[in-house]
Motif scaffolding. Structure first.
Motif, PDB file in Angstrom:
ATOM      1  N   THR A 293       0.833  -1.208   0.000  1.00  0.00           N
ATOM      2  CA  THR A 293       0.000   0.000   0.000  1.00  0.00           C
ATOM      3  C   THR A 293       0.864   1.252   0.000  1.00  0.00           C
ATOM      4  O   THR A 293       0.520   2.251  -0.632  1.00  0.00           O
ATOM      5  CB  THR A 293      -0.921   0.026   1.229  1.00  0.00           C
ATOM      6  OG1 THR A 293      -0.121  -0.192   2.390  1.00  0.00           O
ATOM      7  CG2 THR A 293      -1.982  -1.034   1.139  1.00  0.00           C
ATOM      8  N   MET A 294       1.998   1.190   0.687  1.00  0.00           N
ATOM      9  CA  MET A 294       2.858   2.380   0.697  1.00  0.00           C
ATOM     10  C   MET A 294       3.457   2.622  -0.680  1.00  0.00           C
ATOM     11  O   MET A 294       3.706   3.757  -1.072  1.00  0.00           O
ATOM     12  CB  MET A 294       3.972   2.218   1.735  1.00  0.00           C
ATOM     13  CG  MET A 294       3.459   2.343   3.150  1.00  0.00           C
ATOM     14  SD  MET A 294       4.766   2.575   4.354  1.00  0.00           S
ATOM     15  CE  MET A 294       5.497   0.986   4.419  1.00  0.00           C
ATOM     16  N   ALA A 295       3.695   1.497  -1.396  1.00  0.00           N
ATOM     17  CA  ALA A 295       4.274   1.639  -2.732  1.00  0.00           C
ATOM     18  C   ALA A 295       3.282   2.248  -3.712  1.00  0.00           C
ATOM     19  O   ALA A 295       3.674   2.826  -4.727  1.00  0.00           O
ATOM     20  CB  ALA A 295       4.744   0.273  -3.239  1.00  0.00           C
ATOM     21  N   LEU A 296       1.983   2.159  -3.404  1.00  0.00           N
ATOM     22  CA  LEU A 296       0.953   2.612  -4.351  1.00  0.00           C
ATOM     23  C   LEU A 296       1.087   4.077  -4.700  1.00  0.00           C
ATOM     24  O   LEU A 296       0.880   4.469  -5.833  1.00  0.00           O
ATOM     25  CB  LEU A 296      -0.442   2.383  -3.757  1.00  0.00           C
ATOM     26  CG  LEU A 296      -0.939   0.945  -3.687  1.00  0.00           C
ATOM     27  CD1 LEU A 296      -2.332   0.937  -3.095  1.00  0.00           C
ATOM     28  CD2 LEU A 296      -0.963   0.351  -5.082  1.00  0.00           C
ATOM     29  N   LEU A 420      -2.285  -5.450  -5.804  1.00  0.00           N
ATOM     30  CA  LEU A 420      -1.606  -4.183  -5.533  1.00  0.00           C
ATOM     31  C   LEU A 420      -0.210  -4.185  -6.178  1.00  0.00           C
ATOM     32  O   LEU A 420       0.219  -3.186  -6.765  1.00  0.00           O
ATOM     33  CB  LEU A 420      -1.459  -3.970  -4.030  1.00  0.00           C
ATOM     34  CG  LEU A 420      -2.753  -3.810  -3.234  1.00  0.00           C
ATOM     35  CD1 LEU A 420      -2.445  -3.643  -1.755  1.00  0.00           C
ATOM     36  CD2 LEU A 420      -3.527  -2.615  -3.735  1.00  0.00           C
ATOM     37  N   THR A 421       0.459  -5.341  -6.062  1.00  0.00           N
ATOM     38  CA  THR A 421       1.813  -5.458  -6.622  1.00  0.00           C
ATOM     39  C   THR A 421       1.787  -5.149  -8.102  1.00  0.00           C
ATOM     40  O   THR A 421       2.579  -4.339  -8.611  1.00  0.00           O
ATOM     41  CB  THR A 421       2.349  -6.880  -6.409  1.00  0.00           C
ATOM     42  OG1 THR A 421       2.202  -7.212  -5.046  1.00  0.00           O
ATOM     43  CG2 THR A 421       3.797  -6.977  -6.812  1.00  0.00           C
ATOM     44  N   ALA A 422       0.848  -5.808  -8.796  1.00  0.00           N
ATOM     45  CA  ALA A 422       0.755  -5.584 -10.239  1.00  0.00           C
ATOM     46  C   ALA A 422       0.487  -4.119 -10.520  1.00  0.00           C
ATOM     47  O   ALA A 422       1.088  -3.512 -11.418  1.00  0.00           O
ATOM     48  CB  ALA A 422      -0.354  -6.451 -10.809  1.00  0.00           C
ATOM     49  N   PHE A 423      -0.374  -3.528  -9.714  1.00  0.00           N
ATOM     50  CA  PHE A 423      -0.742  -2.139  -9.966  1.00  0.00           C
ATOM     51  C   PHE A 423       0.459  -1.207  -9.796  1.00  0.00           C
ATOM     52  O   PHE A 423       0.788  -0.429 -10.686  1.00  0.00           O
ATOM     53  CB  PHE A 423      -1.880  -1.726  -9.030  1.00  0.00           C
ATOM     54  CG  PHE A 423      -2.246  -0.276  -9.170  1.00  0.00           C
ATOM     55  CD1 PHE A 423      -3.005   0.156 -10.256  1.00  0.00           C
ATOM     56  CD2 PHE A 423      -1.809   0.659  -8.249  1.00  0.00           C
ATOM     57  CE1 PHE A 423      -3.321   1.497 -10.401  1.00  0.00           C
ATOM     58  CE2 PHE A 423      -2.112   2.003  -8.396  1.00  0.00           C
ATOM     59  CZ  PHE A 423      -2.878   2.416  -9.476  1.00  0.00           C
ATOM     60  N   TYR A 424       1.127  -1.303  -8.644  1.00  0.00           N
ATOM     61  CA  TYR A 424       2.215  -0.325  -8.458  1.00  0.00           C
ATOM     62  C   TYR A 424       3.376  -0.575  -9.396  1.00  0.00           C
ATOM     63  O   TYR A 424       4.048   0.364  -9.814  1.00  0.00           O
ATOM     64  CB  TYR A 424       2.646  -0.206  -6.988  1.00  0.00           C
ATOM     65  CG  TYR A 424       3.337  -1.401  -6.360  1.00  0.00           C
ATOM     66  CD1 TYR A 424       4.587  -1.820  -6.780  1.00  0.00           C
ATOM     67  CD2 TYR A 424       2.748  -2.070  -5.286  1.00  0.00           C
ATOM     68  CE1 TYR A 424       5.215  -2.900  -6.194  1.00  0.00           C
ATOM     69  CE2 TYR A 424       3.377  -3.152  -4.698  1.00  0.00           C
ATOM     70  CZ  TYR A 424       4.614  -3.565  -5.159  1.00  0.00           C
ATOM     71  OH  TYR A 424       5.234  -4.619  -4.577  1.00  0.00           O
ATOM     72  N   LEU A 536      -2.151   9.242   4.368  1.00  0.00           N
ATOM     73  CA  LEU A 536      -1.656   8.221   5.289  1.00  0.00           C
ATOM     74  C   LEU A 536      -0.619   7.355   4.597  1.00  0.00           C
ATOM     75  O   LEU A 536       0.471   7.104   5.125  1.00  0.00           O
ATOM     76  CB  LEU A 536      -2.834   7.369   5.761  1.00  0.00           C
ATOM     77  CG  LEU A 536      -2.533   6.353   6.868  1.00  0.00           C
ATOM     78  CD1 LEU A 536      -2.233   7.068   8.162  1.00  0.00           C
ATOM     79  CD2 LEU A 536      -3.709   5.408   7.052  1.00  0.00           C
ATOM     80  N   LEU A 537      -0.968   6.932   3.365  1.00  0.00           N
ATOM     81  CA  LEU A 537      -0.042   6.065   2.638  1.00  0.00           C
ATOM     82  C   LEU A 537       1.201   6.842   2.226  1.00  0.00           C
ATOM     83  O   LEU A 537       2.322   6.349   2.315  1.00  0.00           O
ATOM     84  CB  LEU A 537      -0.723   5.487   1.398  1.00  0.00           C
ATOM     85  CG  LEU A 537      -1.892   4.558   1.658  1.00  0.00           C
ATOM     86  CD1 LEU A 537      -2.478   4.081   0.349  1.00  0.00           C
ATOM     87  CD2 LEU A 537      -1.442   3.374   2.486  1.00  0.00           C
ATOM     88  N   TYR A 538       0.967   8.061   1.756  1.00  0.00           N
ATOM     89  CA  TYR A 538       2.090   8.845   1.266  1.00  0.00           C
ATOM     90  C   TYR A 538       3.106   9.103   2.376  1.00  0.00           C
ATOM     91  O   TYR A 538       4.305   9.155   2.150  1.00  0.00           O
ATOM     92  CB  TYR A 538       1.597  10.163   0.676  1.00  0.00           C
ATOM     93  CG  TYR A 538       2.681  10.911  -0.043  1.00  0.00           C
ATOM     94  CD1 TYR A 538       3.138  10.454  -1.281  1.00  0.00           C
ATOM     95  CD2 TYR A 538       3.280  12.035   0.512  1.00  0.00           C
ATOM     96  CE1 TYR A 538       4.141  11.104  -1.944  1.00  0.00           C
ATOM     97  CE2 TYR A 538       4.301  12.690  -0.150  1.00  0.00           C
ATOM     98  CZ  TYR A 538       4.731  12.230  -1.374  1.00  0.00           C
ATOM     99  OH  TYR A 538       5.738  12.861  -2.040  1.00  0.00           O
ATOM    100  N   ASN A 539       2.622   9.268   3.566  1.00  0.00           N
ATOM    101  CA  ASN A 539       3.529   9.516   4.690  1.00  0.00           C
ATOM    102  C   ASN A 539       3.937   8.241   5.392  1.00  0.00           C
ATOM    103  O   ASN A 539       4.350   8.266   6.553  1.00  0.00           O
ATOM    104  CB  ASN A 539       2.865  10.464   5.688  1.00  0.00           C
ATOM    105  CG  ASN A 539       2.840  11.860   5.150  1.00  0.00           C
ATOM    106  OD1 ASN A 539       3.855  12.435   4.821  1.00  0.00           O
ATOM    107  ND2 ASN A 539       1.636  12.406   4.999  1.00  0.00           N
ATOM    108  N   GLN A 540       3.832   7.135   4.703  1.00  0.00           N
ATOM    109  CA  GLN A 540       4.271   5.841   5.229  1.00  0.00           C
ATOM    110  C   GLN A 540       3.642   5.545   6.574  1.00  0.00           C
ATOM    111  O   GLN A 540       4.314   5.164   7.518  1.00  0.00           O
ATOM    112  CB  GLN A 540       5.804   5.800   5.330  1.00  0.00           C
ATOM    113  CG  GLN A 540       6.487   6.119   4.022  1.00  0.00           C
ATOM    114  CD  GLN A 540       7.902   6.603   4.250  1.00  0.00           C
ATOM    115  OE1 GLN A 540       8.575   6.119   5.118  1.00  0.00           O
ATOM    116  NE2 GLN A 540       8.332   7.566   3.451  1.00  0.00           N
TER     117      GLN A 540
END
Lengths: 635, 496
Positions: A293-296, A420-424, A536-540
């Motif tokens: 999710t953080m990689a997204l 998610l892996t495929a997406f990012y 939230l994700l962007y800030n890890q």
């Protein structure tokens, strides 16, 4: 065969020392070529060992010498090549040879060219010690060795403050974990009386469950540090400050997988404590999702790949935790190939873009960097797990393991993570190579990397394609001579096909979505970006801030307090003692601080004290005195 | 006859070398004299190394000297360390004595005389011989300490050392007299026989005599409270002499100390141990304070050498409490300390060649940029001195603490570990200075030289002794060294 073992082990360190000789002098191409050639030699020796083992040869075991033998402590200094370690040796030497070749081009213009190769080869040596050791102590030495080399390499550009900081962060986080690991090793020694793998594991079934659990937990904490599992994960993303080949070698393919290797190596222990195994698997699944999710949303090319590594390590731990050790090792191998390839591709892009890391400032590089585009796409397809590339065989297997073992929650988490892996992955590919040209306005004119660097990457590209398809069966047969041979098959054919095809469709859908969203002109959706989830994700998940706020800050305050205490009390007392030493000198104004008559006085006092002590001790033992004293009622 | 002569050949070569050097001192240049001295020492070294492990215990000229002069593996190992120490001192400092105008030919003869004295000390099986040997070695070292005769610091150091040293020498002979009074002989085996046969004999005289001898030994080791000279003398002496004293002369005393406690006073060891425990605690704590407070590296190393004596005293007191490991542990520690201290002082005097500075911590700022190899080696020696794993210093401490635990001296081992942690402070401070500060000077081109190479070899040995295996023949690794130490101790105990 022992000759090949020594060659494989010691060739890298010779290369390192050789490059070290040029450490302070100007860039010298020899300092790059010789370690690379020696690594290739090491690779060939490992290959020879692999062929030997594959041909049904007995595991090779050499004991160099007794390292320590005092009283009950007996520590031989030995290495072994068995089915597990030879797999790791192949991974390490293959990836590191490629990375060395690549680095000759990548570090071309760097002042520290010679130094870089010295460190890099030293790292490979430590890693070989780690995987080839036949006891926990050797493992630990290698473990520390890779830690030190990683520290040197992350902080390679030490004039950059962020690099130094990241290096120290990685080092300190790992020390915390290593302490736990050391405790674990001590516990193994105390309870089994040996730190040899085979002896220690043989003694384990007789131990109490609570002891085993403690050992398992402590060793796993060590593994968590090296493999950057939650909550010790923050260092991995920051470690991307190092040169990109370092990220490819250390922070994707080899060092970070040491934790997985440890769990696989210690499988007799973890087999005895399935509860800890389930915990490891759950943590792994959590990390897989959490990192994905953080990689997204991240906007730093290398960090995205780093989070992806973290996520894949989570997958490996799921497999290892559920007892599918060979699956974990298999994914480790496959992952090493395509992830290193991905990093090296990112290195090419970075060079072309003058160290720009934000994919939003790239776009449409496929025209100017065709080969990098092809290789990175290949790596991403393999990572996403599309048939018939490497990732399909290893990653889908982990999903099957979770399913067969009836851990449906883990299965669901991993399935979602696969999407998610495929997406990012394809978000990154689409942003970098497709869409509109967003870099020309910054005055960047990308160019493809040197031809030999691309050729160097090719073996990884081939392996990323065929590793799953070709290697799976022979690998399984080889490695299960050591590891538990459990085949994970869904017996119901309908379920199997639905699952496999379903997963494939799901992943492909994610890829298509990523392309749709990012392969055209990129529209920044302000509304989404200001949303809580994105932030939230962007800030890890605000974890670095949390650490800063609650650990670093507290520690800093504590340090400041201690500093004050140090100033007031310790310094004062030290100064006081120093003054006592100095005073005599000051008073008498001699050249030095000691006064001769004081010295003589000390000597006499000392002698008298000794004589008095001797008198006291002998009198205390003399029978007449004891009698006398007891008559007087003293004793 | 010739057989007997062959036994004493190594010592004879050294003393002959000293006379040859005296004769040549006015005609040869310093460089040549240096080579002559190294030649004689190497010859002696080679003979000893060939002989190590092959001879059985025997006495030289027994019909003339009785059992005064013993030859066993124990003394040969010490001989090897003395000659090696002297060779290293001479070779590493070739540049140093050329840069100072106060050196002349007698310097080399004095070094050889002191080595001769130390060798006799290691071989002496009798107290008066030991006394003479000790005085030969000491007198030469006194002269060496004050070699820079126009420098007040150097002269003052010599003065202090000589007066204190003479007094302890007097203590030694006084102790010998007491023992003679009780036993009627000064031969160690006679004393042992006297002491070890339990009868209604009065051991008080022997004990008092033993205490006086012990004071001498403790003084030369620099144990607290007999340490007050250490820092001043080490600082006052010229760098090469400090190196020689700290690495070589310091070791010499353990030859007689170990012989005494393993053979001579074995049955009195219980009493010794309790006294030694007190001394050990004082030495460890006092030495640590001494080392922490210093600003100059030379003084810091001097202070820390007191702490190292403390570690060896831990094992020394364990001998009496029945630890088999203790005596080999001391031998191993001696080797490890010899390598690390000779290396550290060697680098120091090597650097001091080009400057007249004090060599404080400050002077080492950014040293790694100026001399990357030397600073790496210095870091290795510091790591070894502080007992960092994978160096020989770690194993040395490890064996010492093992012996202490084996003999039940848990608290002493604990104190040793605490002081080892304290020592990290003053050793790592130097490493930090070298690596974490920018250099004040510009980087200079430095030539390749032999002294640097030697120091490099020693650094390798420090590492090899910590992790080494028997992979390379003829160069003992960690395991080989402890075997050598055990072998030496065994030869000592076989006498009884």
């Amino acid at each position: 065969m022992e000759f090949y073992l020594y060659t494989a082990l010691f060739a890298p360190i010779i290369g390192s020392l050789f490059a070290g000789l040029f450490g302070m002098s100007k860039k010298n191409i020899i300092a790059g070529l010789v370690p690379t050639a020696l690594l290739f030699v090491s690779f060939l020796a490992s290959l020879k060992l692999l062929i030997y083992i594959l041909g049904g040869g007995e595991p090779i075991h050499v004991e160099l010498m007794t390292w320590m033998a005092t009283g009950d402590l007996y520590v031989p200094y030995g290495f072994m090549v068995d089915q597990v370690s030879v797999t790791m040796m192949m991974v390490v030497t293959t990836v590191s040879t490629v990375v060395h070749v690549y680095s000759i081009g990548y570090m071309d213009h760097d002042k520290g060219f010679n130094r870089f190769f010295s460190y890099l080869s030293a790292f490979v040596f430590s890693m070989m010690v780690l995987v080839m050791s036949d006891n926990f102590l050797g493992l630990f030495i290698g473990w520390e060795g890779v830690g030190v080399c990683s520290w040197l390499l992350i902080g390679f550009w030490y004039h950059k403050e962020s690099a130094t900081w990241a290096a120290n962060e990685a080092f300190i986080m790992n020390r915390i974990a290593d302490l736990a690991m050391l405790i674990g090793i001590f516990l193994v020694y105390w309870n089994t009386g040996s730190i040899q793998y085979n002896e220690a594991f043989a003694a384990m079934p007789t131990l109490e469950n609570s002891v085993l659990t403690t050992i398992g937990i402590f060793l796993f904490i060590g593994a968590m540090g090296k493999s950057a599992q939650f909550p010790l994960h923050t260092w991995l993303a920051d470690a991307m400050e190092g040169p990109t080949p370092v990220s490819a070698l250390i922070h994707a393919a080899t060092m970070v997988t040491a934790g997985v290797y440890l769990v696989v190596r210690a499988y007799p222990l973890y087999d005895l404590i399935p509860d800890v195994g389930v915990f490891i698997a759950s943590l792994g699944a959590f990390v897989a999702m959490f990192a994905a999710t953080m990689a997204l949303v991240n906007r730093d090319m290398k960090r995205i790949i780093a989070y992806s590594t973290l996520s894949q390590l989570g997958y490996m731990f799921v497999a290892a935790g559920l007892g599918a050790y060979w699956v974990a090792l298999f994914h480790l191998m496959a992952h090493a190939f395509f992830k290193a390839l991905l990093f090296l591709g990112a290195g090419n892009v970075m060079h072309a873009m003058h160290d720009e890391l934000d994919p939003f400032k790239m776009g449409d590089l496929k025209t100017s960097m065709k080969w990098t585009w092809i290789l990175m796409t290949l790596a991403s397809v393999a990572l996403a797990g599309i048939y018939p590339l490497a990732g399909f065989f290893s990653k889908d297997l982990i999903l099957e393991v979770a399913f067969v073992e009836h851990h449906y929650i883990l299965y669901t988490v991993l399935l979602l993570t696969a999407g998610l892996t495929a997406f990012y992955s394809f978000r990154l590919v689409a942003l970098i190579f497709h869409g509109d040209d967003r870099h020309s306005e910054n005055g960047v004119h990308p160019h493809e990397a040197y031809r030999f660097m691309l050729w160097g990457m090719l073996p990884l590209g081939i392996l990323a394609v065929i590793a799953g398809m070709v290697f799976k069966t022979p690998y399984f047969e080889m490695v299960t001579q050591v590891l538990p041979a459990i085949e994970y098959h869904i017996h119901n054919h309908t379920v199997f096909w639905i699952m496999t095809i379903g997963t494939q469709l799901f992943v492909i859908a994610a890829i298509v979505y990523a392309y749709k969203k990012y392969a055209k002109a990129v529209k920044v959706d302000k509304k989404v970006e200001s949303g809580i989830l994105y932030q939230l994700l962007y800030n890890q998940y605000y974890i670095p801030q949390f650490y800063e706020e609650y650990f670093s800050k507290m520690y800093r305050e504590l340090s400041e307090m201690m500093w004050k205490i140090d100033l007031k009390i310790v310094d004062a007392s030290v100064d006081g003692v120093a003054n006592i030493f100095y005073n005599t000198g000051i008073k008498t104004h001699t050249m030095q601080n000691g006064n001769l008559s004081t010295m003589l006085r000390w000597m006499v006092v000392g002698t008298v004290v000794l004589l008095a002590l001797a008198a006291a001790f002998t009198l205390g033992q003399s029978e007449t005195v004891v009698e006398l004293l007891s008559e007087l009622g003293v004793i | 006859m010739f057989e007997q002569l062959f036994l004493i050949l190594p010592m004879a070569i050294v003393v002959m070398g000293a006379f040859v050097l005296l004769l040549l001192s006015k005609t040869f240049s310093l460089d040549k004299l240096n080579l002559v001295a190294v030649f004689f020492l190497s010859l002696s070294f080679i003979i000893e190394i060939l002989r190590f492990g092959t001879t059985t215990v025997c006495y030289s000229f027994p019909e003339i000297f009785g059992k005064m002069y013993i030859i066993d593996d124990f003394s040969i190992l010490f001989d090897l360390m003395f000659t090696a120490g002297a060779i290293l001192t001479l070779l590493i400092n070739t540049a140093y004595f050329k840069s100072r105008n106060y050196y002349n030919g007698e310097y080399f003869a004095l070094i050889l005389f002191s080595v001769f004295g130390m060798m006799i000390l290691a071989h002496s099986n009798e107290l008066v011989t030991a006394f003479i040997a000790l005085e030969i070695a000491s007198l030469s070292v006194f002269a060496l300490v004050g070699y820079h005769k126009y420098n007040k610091v150097s002269s003052e150091a010599m003065m202090k050392y000589m007066i204190l040293g003479s007094m302890t020498g007097a203590f030694f002979i006084l102790g010998t007299a007491f023992i003679y009074g009780a036993v009627g002989s000064t031969n160690l085996e006679d004393i042992a026989a006297y002491v070890n046969v339990p009868a209604e004999k009065d051991l008080v005289l022997v004990l008092i005599g033993g205490i006086f001898i012990m004071v001498t030994i403790l003084f030369k080791m620099g144990a607290v409270p007999f340490h007050s000279w250490v820092v001043d003398v080490y600082q006052g002496a010229p760098f090469p002499v400090t190196m020689f004293m700290a690495s070589t002369f310091k070791i010499a005393l353990f030859a007689i100390a170990l012989r005494l406690s393993l053979i001579d006073f074995a049955s009195l060891n219980i009493v010794w141990s309790e006294i030694l425990q007190v001394i050990t605690v004082l030495t460890l704590i006092g030495g640590s304070f001494l080392a922490i407070t210093q600003k100059s590296i030379k003084r810091m190393l001097a202070g820390s050498s007191v702490v190292h004596s403390g570690y060896m005293l831990i094992a020394y007191s364990s001998i009496g409490l029945g630890s088999d490991m203790a005596a080999p542990a001391i031998m191993f520690y001696l080797i490890s300390y010899f390598l690390s201290a000779a290396g550290a002082f060697g680098i120091l005097s090597f650097i001091a060649t080009g400057s007249k500075k004090m060599m404080t911590y400050e002077d080492f700022k950014g040293f790694s940029e100026r001399r990357p190899y030397l600073s790496a080696m210095m870091a290795i020696f510091m790591l070894s001195l502080s007992g960092f794993p994978s160096t020989i210093g770690f194993l040395g401490k490890f064996y010492i603490f093992t012996s202490a635990i084996e003999s039940g001296q848990i608290l002493l081992a604990g104190l040793g570990i605490v002081t080892a942690f304290i020592s990290v402070y003053y050793y790592f401070k130097l490493i930090a200075m070298m690596y974490f500060y920018p250099s004040t000077d510009q980087q200079k081109k430095f030539p390749f030289d032999f002294s640097g190479l030697l120091i490099g070899v020693m650094a390798m040995m420090v590492i090899w002794g910590g992790v080494g295996t028997s992979l390379i023949p003829f160069i003992p690794g960690a395991n080989g060294l402890i075997d050598i130490a055990k072998q030496a101790i065994d030869s000592l105990q076989n006498v009884l």
